[in-house]
Each structure stands twice: as C-alpha cells, then as structure tokens.
Design a protein around this motif. Sequence first.
Motif, PDB file in Angstrom:
ATOM      1  N   ILE A  39       0.876  -1.225  -0.122  1.00  0.00           N
ATOM      2  CA  ILE A  39       0.080  -0.110  -0.076  1.00  0.00           C
ATOM      3  C   ILE A  39       0.977   1.168   0.296  1.00  0.00           C
ATOM      4  O   ILE A  39       0.243   2.289   0.046  1.00  0.00           O
ATOM      5  N   GLY A  40       2.181   1.127  -0.032  1.00  0.00           N
ATOM      6  CA  GLY A  40       2.993   2.343  -0.169  1.00  0.00           C
ATOM      7  C   GLY A  40       2.872   3.245   1.001  1.00  0.00           C
ATOM      8  O   GLY A  40       3.233   4.501   1.044  1.00  0.00           O
ATOM      9  N   CYS A  41       3.215   2.247   2.058  1.00  0.00           N
ATOM     10  CA  CYS A  41       3.038   3.406   3.638  1.00  0.00           C
ATOM     11  C   CYS A  41       4.853   3.372   3.736  1.00  0.00           C
ATOM     12  O   CYS A  41       4.797   4.838   4.501  1.00  0.00           O
ATOM     13  N   GLY A  42       5.611   2.971   3.159  1.00  0.00           N
ATOM     14  CA  GLY A  42       6.917   3.196   3.395  1.00  0.00           C
ATOM     15  C   GLY A  42       7.395   2.806   4.927  1.00  0.00           C
ATOM     16  O   GLY A  42       8.411   3.376   5.068  1.00  0.00           O
ATOM     17  N   LYS A  43       6.934   2.121   5.546  1.00  0.00           N
ATOM     18  CA  LYS A  43       7.407   1.847   6.904  1.00  0.00           C
ATOM     19  C   LYS A  43       8.668   0.818   6.676  1.00  0.00           C
ATOM     20  O   LYS A  43       9.666   0.962   7.546  1.00  0.00           O
ATOM     21  N   CYS A  44       8.547  -0.042   5.732  1.00  0.00           N
ATOM     22  CA  CYS A  44       9.722  -0.767   5.353  1.00  0.00           C
ATOM     23  C   CYS A  44      11.041  -0.074   5.273  1.00  0.00           C
ATOM     24  O   CYS A  44      12.124  -0.104   5.544  1.00  0.00           O
ATOM     25  N   VAL A  45      10.899   0.997   4.389  1.00  0.00           N
ATOM     26  CA  VAL A  45      12.133   1.917   4.198  1.00  0.00           C
ATOM     27  C   VAL A  45      12.778   2.559   5.552  1.00  0.00           C
ATOM     28  O   VAL A  45      13.960   2.745   5.663  1.00  0.00           O
TER      29      VAL A  45
END
Lengths: 238, 409, 178
Positions: A39-45
């Motif tokens: 979903i493109g939340c960006g928590k992984c980055v």
Amino acid sequence: MKRRDFLKSVLILPGLSLLASLGKEGVSYAMVVDVSKCIGCGKCVVACKIENDVPKEMPISRTWIEGYSADYSSPYSRTQVQKVVMNTTENPFIKMKWKYKTVFYVPKLCNQCSSAPCVQVCPVYARFYTKEGVVLVDKDSCIGCKYCVTACPYGATFVHPEQKVTDKCTFCYHRISKGLKPACVLVCPTGARKFGNINDKNSEVYRLLKESRVAVLKPEMGTYPRVFYINLDTTVVE
Amino acid sequence: MATGDSLREAIFVGLMIVLICIGAFGVIQMHTEPIVPIEPFESAIGIPWRLLVATYLFFVLSGLCIIASLSEVFGIKKFTAIADEALILSLVTVVVGLTVIALDLERVERGAYATLGHVNAGSVMFWMIMFYIIEVVLLIIEMWFHFRNRLLKQCEERGLRGIFAKIVTLRFLRLKFLEDERLNHEIAVVMGFATLFTAIIAYSNLGALFAANYLPAWHGPLLPILFVVTAVVTGSSLSIITTVASDWVRGDVLKRYESLQALKFLLGFALIVQAFFVGWKMLITAYPTAGELASKAMAAYITGKFAFNFWIIEVGIGMLIPLLLLVSPAGKSISGILLAAILAITGIIFSRIDLVLGGQVVKLISGVNVGNTPIHPFEVMTAIGAGALVVLLYYVLYKLLPVEVEHEA
Amino acid sequence: MRKKALLIGIGITAIVYALAFSYIFLISPIILEQGVPWIGSIVPVQIKELPIVRDIVAGVEKGYISNWFEKELSKKAKYKENEVCGECHKEYLDLIISSNHSSLACESCHGVGEEHSKLRTAWSIVVDRSRDACMSCHLNVSGREAIVTVDENHYPGVKCVVCHDAHDPLSISWSEGS
C-alpha cells in the motif's frame, strides 16, 4: 558439504557453485513480495534505514518503494508510465497527484542474485556469498571503486556517504542468522513481504512459491534473483 | 638572454605548481569537505563514475607506447627522432592516470589489503590494475635500457644531471657486461616489444571493463577495439603537440618536419578508423531492433543531453575538421598539423567524458532515481591539477634524461 | 650478441609476468582461504601496533574469509520482535493477535524497540495517537485496494483513536458528544 569445501568451490566458480547448491539440503533464503498487497506506506524504508544505519534524509536506501502510474495502450510501446520513488523517510505517495488511473507500488531491494554481477566484478573480493545464498559486503576491505554500482542491473548498490564504502541490502543477515525476520518484513503491515527458507517445506515462502505464479526482475540478465514477485506488472519489468 | 630563459622557466614551473595545488585542494575537498560544508556528490548518487574516471581513461589510453615502439621495435626510421619524448610522456601519463584513479577511490588505503592477497582473479577491474602495473614496470625497464648508453656518458657531467645519471644507471654496482652499447639497445628493443604487447592487452582489457557491463551504451564487442584505435589517435596527437612545443622552445621549428609528416599520416589513418568504429557502434546500438533500452541510451547522444558534445565536439571538432585539415594544403605546414592534433585531442577528451557520463544516463530509468549527470567544480579542479602534473613531470624528466632530437631523420 | 639480448629481454618479461601470475593464482587463494599463521612472527615489533598493520596481520593469519561472517554476525539487531514485547505487554499482544490488525508487528507503529527494551520508560518508545499516524496507511490514496481506507471527509479533524482502538480497530467505542 563441508564449509571448507564450500568455500573452495566459491573461490573457483563463484556463481555456478551457488546455483548447484540451490534446491539441495540446507538453508536457502528467499523473499517473496506480493505487489498487490503493498500500500506504499513506506514503513519498510524507515525500518531498514534505522536497522542498518543508512542516512535518513539522503535519497539512498537499501530498500525502496517505486510507485507506478500507468496508462495502457496497444501497441504496448505506447503505454505511458509515471514513476515516483520513495527512498527517504518522507513519503511522497500520500500527497501524490498521479497522472494515470492505474496505480500500484513495488517494493524493491537487493535481489541477492545467485549469480551476482557485483560479486563477479569486485576487484578486491569484498563481496561474497554466504552458504545460505545471501550476498554480503565486507566493509573492511571495500576500496570504493564503485564498479559494483555500475554493474548492478537493479540499482540496489550505493556508496554509503558516511562509511565511504559501498553498501546494500543483506537480508538483515545479522537478524536472520539469529532466527529473527528482516526489519522490512517485520514491520510490513499488510504482509506484502514474506521471507524464509525455500528448502523448508513448512515455510510460508515455500508455500507461496509453490501455489502462485511468481516473476523475477530483469530475468534476461541471467542473475537468478532470490527475490520473487507475485502479481508483478509488465511495466516494472523493463 | 640566459636570465630571460630561466625566468620564463621559473614562471612556467610556478604556474604548474599552482595548478597542481588547485588539484590537490579539489581532491581534499572531494573526500573530506573541510572547507565548504556541502556533500559534493549528493546530487550525483547513482552516477558512480564521473569526470575523474574520464580523466583516468584519457591518461592511461595515451597510446604513446605504440608511437615509441614504431621506431624502437619496428625500425621505422622516420619516428626515431620522437621516440625519446614519446617514451617519457608515455610513462608520465600512465603513472598520473593511475594516481588519478587512486584518488577517485573512496578508500584508497585499503589497497594494502589487496596487495596482501585480498583479490578477486575473476574481476576485469583487477586485471586492469594488474596489466597497468606490469606495463609501468616493463616500461621503466625498457626506458632504463633505452637511455642507458647516453646516461653512462651523462655521468661525467657536473650538477644535477650527472648525479641523476649516476644514481639511475646504478654505476656503483659496476655491471660490466651491461655497458655494451649494442646489447643495451637490443634488450631495449625486446623490452619495447613486451611493453607494446602488455599495453595493447591493457587497452583492450580496459575496453572490456566497460563493454562487459550491462549498460547498453557501453555493452558490445566494439569498445576494446575502439579503445586501441583511440589510443593511437591520442598518442599521435600528443606526440605532435610535444614535438612542436619542444622544438618551438628550442627555437628550431622545422627540425623534425619528416617525423611530423609521418605522424600526420598515422593520425589521419587512426582518425578514419575511429570514425568508422564510432559510426558502426552508434548504428548497431541505436538501430531499432537492438532493443528499447539501447535506443534510449543512444538517444542521449543523438538528440539528448550529450548531443552537442557528441555531434559538434566529438564528431565535428574531433574527427571531421582534423581530417579535412590534414588532407588540405594546410596539412603541409607545421601549424596546420599542430591545429589538427589539438582539435583531435579536444575531441578525444570529450569522447571520454561522453562515454563515462553518457553511458550511465540510461541507468536513470531503472533503480534509484537520480537528478542529472553533473560535473562538479572540484572534479574539474582535480582534472586540471592532473594535467598540470603530467606537464610538470614531463618537463622534469625531459630536463634530467639525455633526450636526443638530432637522430638521422 | 642478438641471441643474448633476446634471452635477457624475454627473461625479464617472463619474470615480471611469472611474479604477477603466481601471486594471483598461488599466493592470494592461500591467504584468502587458509591463512598464513606464521606471518605475525616476521612482522617487526615496531610497526605491529599500527592499526592498519594489525588488521592486515590478523586477516592474513587466519585467512580473510574466516573473518567475513564473524564481522557480519557481530552486529546487533535493533528491532526486537513481538515475543520481546509480549514479555511485559502481554495483554496488548493478545488483543492485537485476535483482532483485524493481526498482521501488524508492535514495531510497525511503535517504532524501533531497542532503547525501550533496555530502559523500559514511556518516552523511549513512539506512542503516536495523531490522525496522521493512522492515515499513513488508511488514507484513501490510489493503489490501496488491499486494505480498508477512508478519505478526509470521514470525521475530519477527529483523532482516529477517539472511536477506534488501534489494537482492536473493529470494536468502535462511539458516543454522540465526541
């Protein structure tokens, strides 16, 4: 296979020995990414940057998310694609005005190739395979010639601006060897990233690889990646 | 008159030292940023190889080994008068080129590990370093035997030149059997052959370093050959420039007219071959069936960001105008040949920059996002410093070694 | 005379090439793989204590390869996993596992737990109750078909946690005045 014999074969034929060990007994790590769940939340980055000491504000990251917006047409070469990359802690997708209707997000990272160009080109043997198939960087012997940066077809390698050596995703090797998940897999809220041992028949990765149709990025490069994608769009595989 | 000359020399050396200091400042700023608190390469993440790699390519592909060996190994008498200068400049350019690439490395001190066994024999870049080191070693041995006869005579001189000759010839070891003039000359010929052999391996291996990469602007079978051909272009042009310059300083411009005419034909031939290979490479990479990525990579040269560099400087100034100059009546005069050589060198410098920077443009469409392909001012300073270092080292060696320009032409 | 020169020249070339190739194919694999245990005894004591010399001697003695894995494994994991959180906060862990948010790890929202697992203070972990914290996933932007999303018209300006419990989002504690 004894460790010593393994290392000897690595020395002689870096790529092929790993290919041969695929599918045999022992641990062989892989990641499966379900693109439709991202979903493109960006928590992984953010998690990756914290776990691995990568500068947060600079546009470099071990893992990053690419947002695609596409307008398909026939012939396919006329298809219009807009691409935005998240590789800082700032999330550009929240306020994004996409040009085209179809939108999807693709998490990317080092593909941990079984036949890795970066290992082959490194002049000082600072890159090597572990017996689980992960490609690591020996940061104490890297001279920073940046040949691996130009050689990587996935753009996954970069120069760490503080350590002045090349850096890339290691599947969080210090975590997975203790039985923990990689940081990006741990924090992913939708379970888009799955990580595990292919040779373990009870693992989720084994099940996913068996049940679903998977694709890899740039298969024509002959790198045999260890990161597999489910529901990958043709736009991504350039 | 003598005081005026020495004043002029002092000004020249001082200017070169100032330029080298500027280059040193650029290097220090690039790696540690002590003065200006910016990240020089922040805007260039994803373009790992930039101007310094292009400078390195220009210097190590100088091709002067080939020019020097024409008279030494193949016995072409017309080139005998320029062989000494070509040998000296050949050594200087390769050594400075290796210095530049060492300064471009992020952690050059880690080379200590590499010298102690931490190497990958499967890497093209490792073989590049290996072959260039072998080339430098063989070149030094060749020069030692080449200048030995004249250096032995120079030992009798007083002052710095005499001391230098006494140290370099190892006269205190009393190597009796190496004082035979013909033997020394013939060993120099054999070593010249070995150096030429190693140099051509090194040039084509350097081409393979780029050509084996997946980037479509580099990938292909033509780059190793193109590198050898452009090395001949660079070598003959540099040789023309240094010959005219040193003759002009000595005040006898027409002394080596025969050699310059021979170099002119070599330069013209090499330019034609280079034009053919550049065109062929462009054609097979940009042809629609070569694939979408390759077309995008070549679009940067044909219509994109590097179009001016490619069409105007590389093709126009670098190949067509020199060729026209050489075949026109202007090619009979020294100034015409000199102008053609300078233009060809300009074209070669820009073609190196285009190759290194332009080849990585296509990387922008995949992987991490990058803004543009910048040339940072500090890199330009370093490149200028490297050029000044070449000139100064050449000047010093020219003064110390017994260079002869009065061979039978 | 010519023969002698040829022999000397070829000899020098052969020696240079032989040195280079034996170093690559014979010496470097031995140093990389098995190591040279006696190297420490021949290094002069005066330079042995310099940092770079010490590193090189240590690498050559054991063989560089044996050091690689140890270096990588000696790094500390900063993200703890749910089991570590569950040692103290078992009630929240049980709640979230049975809820709709079961795929979330504690550290997805609360941030890295390295410091908190040592200090165990409230300020060493992120407790973000703002609307933006939820909206980082649940805002209705394109490409989020996989989860339930809301747009800005869904009770604008009200914090999500007023009605929804983040650990059990489907149990809505809704009252008129809020």
